[in-house]
Design a protein around this motif. Structure first.
Motif, PDB file in Angstrom:
ATOM      1  N   ALA A 161     -78.631  21.583 -87.599  1.00  0.00           N
ATOM      2  CA  ALA A 161     -79.471  21.401 -86.409  1.00  0.00           C
ATOM      3  C   ALA A 161     -78.956  22.179 -85.207  1.00  0.00           C
ATOM      4  N   SER A 163     -79.103  25.343 -84.267  1.00  0.00           N
ATOM      5  CA  SER A 163     -80.071  26.250 -83.632  1.00  0.00           C
ATOM      6  C   SER A 163     -81.118  25.480 -82.842  1.00  0.00           C
ATOM      7  N   ASP A 164     -81.672  24.422 -83.449  1.00  0.00           N
ATOM      8  CA  ASP A 164     -82.682  23.619 -82.751  1.00  0.00           C
ATOM      9  C   ASP A 164     -82.093  22.926 -81.524  1.00  0.00           C
ATOM     10  N   HIS A 167     -81.694  25.487 -78.627  1.00  0.00           N
ATOM     11  CA  HIS A 167     -82.949  25.775 -77.937  1.00  0.00           C
ATOM     12  C   HIS A 167     -83.420  24.583 -77.101  1.00  0.00           C
ATOM     13  N   PHE A 168     -83.188  23.369 -77.609  1.00  0.00           N
ATOM     14  CA  PHE A 168     -83.564  22.190 -76.838  1.00  0.00           C
ATOM     15  C   PHE A 168     -82.782  22.104 -75.534  1.00  0.00           C
TER      16      PHE A 168
END
Length: 208
Positions: A161, A163-164, A167-168
């Motif tokens: 997780a 990468s996600d 970005h979050f």
């Protein structure tokens, strides 16, 4: 006395643990170099320089930095105390029998407060590295979790997780900073907690 014994005991335990970790990582690195025919720098880059080994060496370096800053802080404290005692004895301010000139007393006070400022700066630096050290220890806990399949679920979740989450947090940080600027503009004249941007960052976080 009990507090002093606890302090010294925990300090010595942490010191020996740090030395053991340095020795273990050092021998592992040397053994890795001996077992390959490649140049040592290629061996370190290709075979040894993994993420978790970097975390171990970062923790070792921070531990060394904390020890060095602690020793420098203690020396600075002793010097500051000696300057204060020397000033008190030479000026004899209590009995009013000082035979020193105004310039001499002023110079003595300036030297003392300069030493005090240096000591406070070292103490602040010491606390800064102490605040970073638990974060590195937390990463080493994740390394231990990765060795056990059930506990590795946590580390693998963060890994997949990453990468996600990045970005979050980019989107969240942008929105949060803009709302903090708005809070300064709206409430800065009325509330002391929003008069400065750095204070407003903390106040908005607490409000959330």
């Amino acid at each position: 006395i009990g507090v002093l014994v606890t302090f010294l005991g925990s300090g010595m335990l942490w010191l020996f643990a740090s030395i053991h970790m340095f020795r273990t990582e050092g021998w592992e690195m040397i053994d890795q170099i001996r077992r390959t025919n490649k140049p040592w720098y290629l061996t370190l880059l290709d075979d040894y320089a993994s993420f978790w080994n970097c975390v171990d060496w970062i923790s070792v370096c921070i531990a060394i930095a904390i020890m060095a800053i602690f020793m420098a802080l203690q020396i600075s404290i002793l010097d500051t105390n000696a300057l204060f005692l020397e000033h008190a004895r030479s000026s004899q301010a209590v009995s009013g029998q000082s035979n020193r000139t105004y310039d001499e007393i002023k110079h003595s006070v300036d030297v003392f407060f300069t030493s005090m400022e240096v000591t406070c700066n070292k103490e602040q630096l010491f606390r800064f590295w102490l605040a970073i050290y638990p974060v590195v220890l937390m990463m080493r806990l994740f390394k231990s979790f990765a060795a056990q399949p059930r506990l590795a679920i946590v580390t693998e979740t963060f890994k997949h997780a990453a990468s996600d989450m990045l970005h979050f947090f980019l989107v969240f940080s942008s929105v949060y900073f803009c709302m903090t600027v708005n809070a300064v503009l709206f409430f800065g004249q009325d509330d002391v907690h929003f008069t400065r941007l750095d204070w407003a960052l903390f106040s908005c976080w607490r409000a959330m």
